[in-house]
Structures are given as C-alpha cells and as structure tokens.
Design a protein around this motif. Structure first.
Motif, short mmCIF file in Angstrom:
data_model
loop_
_atom_site.label_atom_id
_atom_site.label_comp_id
_atom_site.label_asym_id
_atom_site.label_seq_id
_atom_site.Cartn_x
_atom_site.Cartn_y
_atom_site.Cartn_z
N GLU A 1 1.39 -0.72 -0.01
CA GLU A 1 0.22 0.17 0.43
C GLU A 1 1.35 1.68 0.08
O GLU A 1 0.62 2.04 -0.47
N GLN A 2 2.09 1.50 0.81
CA GLN A 2 2.77 2.07 0.60
C GLN A 2 3.66 2.41 0.22
O GLN A 2 4.07 3.77 -0.73
N ILE A 3 4.36 0.84 -1.47
CA ILE A 3 4.39 1.68 -2.18
C ILE A 3 3.73 1.95 -2.97
O ILE A 3 4.03 2.71 -4.54
N GLU A 4 2.45 1.64 -3.53
CA GLU A 4 1.80 1.97 -4.16
C GLU A 4 1.89 4.32 -4.16
O GLU A 4 1.49 4.98 -5.68
N LEU A 5 1.65 4.32 -3.41
CA LEU A 5 1.59 5.64 -2.46
C LEU A 5 3.23 6.31 -3.41
O LEU A 5 3.82 7.62 -3.23
N LYS A 6 4.33 5.34 -3.54
CA LYS A 6 5.66 5.62 -3.91
C LYS A 6 6.37 6.25 -2.65
O LYS A 6 7.33 6.80 -3.04
N ASN A 7 6.27 5.70 -1.77
CA ASN A 7 7.01 5.28 -0.64
C ASN A 7 8.32 4.27 -0.61
O ASN A 7 8.03 2.82 -0.66
N SER A 8 9.47 4.93 -1.18
CA SER A 8 10.29 3.78 -1.20
C SER A 8 11.19 3.78 -0.48
O SER A 8 11.83 2.64 -0.44
N HIS A 9 10.90 3.97 0.54
CA HIS A 9 11.53 3.61 2.07
C HIS A 9 10.35 2.23 2.01
O HIS A 9 11.18 0.59 2.38
N ALA A 10 9.14 2.54 2.15
CA ALA A 10 8.73 0.35 1.93
C ALA A 10 9.09 -0.08 0.96
O ALA A 10 9.18 -1.31 1.33
N LEU A 11 9.84 0.00 -0.01
CA LEU A 11 10.15 -1.02 -0.54
C LEU A 11 11.42 -1.63 -0.96
O LEU A 11 11.75 -2.61 -0.63
N LYS B 1 11.85 -3.98 -9.96
CA LYS B 1 11.44 -2.99 -9.94
C LYS B 1 9.86 -2.75 -10.92
O LYS B 1 8.72 -1.88 -10.49
N ALA B 2 9.23 -4.13 -10.47
CA ALA B 2 8.03 -4.44 -10.99
C ALA B 2 7.33 -4.07 -9.69
O ALA B 2 6.13 -3.10 -10.47
N VAL B 3 7.42 -4.32 -9.20
CA VAL B 3 6.78 -4.19 -7.32
C VAL B 3 6.18 -2.73 -7.33
O VAL B 3 5.64 -2.74 -7.00
N TRP B 4 7.71 -1.45 -7.45
CA TRP B 4 8.17 -0.24 -7.73
C TRP B 4 6.55 -0.03 -8.90
O TRP B 4 5.95 1.24 -8.45
N THR B 5 7.00 -0.58 -9.77
CA THR B 5 5.89 0.66 -11.47
C THR B 5 4.53 -0.29 -11.20
O THR B 5 3.97 0.75 -11.41
#
Length: 84
Positions: A9-19, A53-57
């Motif tokens: 959910e945080q990655i969807e909001l582009k929270n790089s720390h979550a990634l 990268k796929a998780v992030w994008t």
C-alpha cells in the motif's frame, strides 16, 4: 513490523522506504530461490532487479511478492517468453 500488504500500500503511494523494507525482507531468500533455478549470477541479479522494479512500477499487478517471484521464475526458466 509492517505486513507485506501494508508495504505494498505504501509502495503504491511511491514510498521508497517501503520498497527498501520489502527488499530487505526478501532479497536473500529470493536470491537463494533463483540460485536453484539458474547458476548464472548475472541473470539472478537481473531477475532480482526486475522483480523489485515491477513491484515499484506495478504494485497492484499481484497481490503479494510471491506473484512477482513466480512470474520472474517462469521467465528465467523460459526466457523466450515475455516477462510479466
């Protein structure tokens, strides 16, 4: 400790720390799993990079890290098929 779902959910909001947290949680076990599929170190590293990268994008493409891993392993085993 955050759950994977919370991290996604945080990655969807582009929270790089979550990634980063998700990476830290799974990098070693994914590396060892990929090592069972191929001994090509460069390919393993490319596949790991592709997974995260796929998780992030596309954080909604799969419901968990496992979906990304399965897609990546299928690609490693059958490289002529497009990656998902």
């Amino acid at each position: 400790m955050q759950t994977d779902q919370e991290l996604f959910e945080q990655i969807e909001l582009k929270n790089s720390h979550a990634l980063e947290l998700l990476y830290d949680r799974y990098e070693t076990s994914l590396y060892l799993l990929l090592r069972r599929v191929t001994t090509d170190e460069a390919r393993i590293q490319r596949t790991l990079a592709h997974i995260f990268k796929a998780v992030w994008t596309e954080p909604r493409r799969h419901t968990s890290i496992h979906g990304y891993v399965l897609a990546a392993i299928k690609h490693v085993q059958h490289p002529t098929q497009p990656a998902h």
